[in-house]
Design an enzyme around this catalytic site. Sequence first.
Site, PDB file in Angstrom:
ATOM      1  N   HIS A  80      48.712  67.485  53.754  1.00  0.00           N
ATOM      2  CA  HIS A  80      48.043  68.796  53.692  1.00  0.00           C
ATOM      3  C   HIS A  80      46.813  68.861  54.594  1.00  0.00           C
ATOM      4  CE1 HIS A  80      50.322  71.146  50.827  1.00  0.00           C
ATOM      5  NE2 HIS A  80      50.428  70.083  50.047  1.00  0.00           N
ATOM      6  N   ASP A  91      55.490  64.955  47.791  1.00  0.00           N
ATOM      7  CA  ASP A  91      54.870  65.656  46.656  1.00  0.00           C
ATOM      8  C   ASP A  91      54.976  64.871  45.345  1.00  0.00           C
ATOM      9  OD1 ASP A  91      53.750  67.868  47.834  1.00  0.00           O
ATOM     10  OD2 ASP A  91      55.435  69.202  47.434  1.00  0.00           O
ATOM     11  N   LYS A 102      52.619  65.146  42.395  1.00  0.00           N
ATOM     12  CA  LYS A 102      52.647  66.256  41.429  1.00  0.00           C
ATOM     13  C   LYS A 102      53.075  65.784  40.049  1.00  0.00           C
ATOM     14  CE  LYS A 102      52.974  70.099  44.623  1.00  0.00           C
ATOM     15  NZ  LYS A 102      53.804  71.190  45.168  1.00  0.00           N
ATOM     16  N   HIS A 119      47.159  66.169  44.315  1.00  0.00           N
ATOM     17  CA  HIS A 119      48.466  65.501  44.359  1.00  0.00           C
ATOM     18  C   HIS A 119      48.676  64.583  45.559  1.00  0.00           C
ATOM     19  CE1 HIS A 119      49.952  68.874  46.907  1.00  0.00           C
ATOM     20  NE2 HIS A 119      50.866  67.995  47.309  1.00  0.00           N
TER      21      HIS A 119
END
Length: 195
Positions: A113, A60, A63, A88
């Site tokens: 994702h 992540d 982000k 992201h």
Amino acid sequence: MDKHGLHQLVAAISAAAAARDHYTATHQKKVSALARRIAQHLKLPSAQVECIRISALLHDIGKLGVPSSILSKTGKLRKEEFDLIKVHPVIGEEIFQGVNFEWPVASIIRQHHERLDGSGYPDGLTGDQIHFESKVIAVADVVESISHSRAYRQALGQDKAIEEIRKNRGTLYEPCVVDACIALYDLNQGDLFPS
């Protein structure tokens, strides 16, 4: 990059993420620990387990390119805010594009994702188009996210997380990864995140 340099780089990037957003840094550590345990349960080669651990610890990092006001928003996100969040994985890939890892960490981060049926983002990949390492991280990510509190909602708990991956086994999530996660859940008497 040698192992010592790799560990220093990962530690520095994790510290940068923690300085900006404590939740994301904690989330990445928990996802990494669970993803590593899933990979070990699957009896993957040690180099692949390490690839998954490192990639999950950084998954992540993109982000950092999302406004803090969106990451910490307590209400439901508007469509345009969620669209910014969905970038992201691409930002994460761009951050690591030029880093010479021995594994495809940048594209693993980009794909975390993605979903088996093509409903994921950013590229709508399906099945074998998705790195197996990304499939492991995807399950660990979803389980951790549902199990713990977010800025916009209270924790739903590990039972709810297991229900989510069981219900979407083979549709969104890789079956053998789901099975390994559920086996760990059962082995640990319902606690996937022991202290």
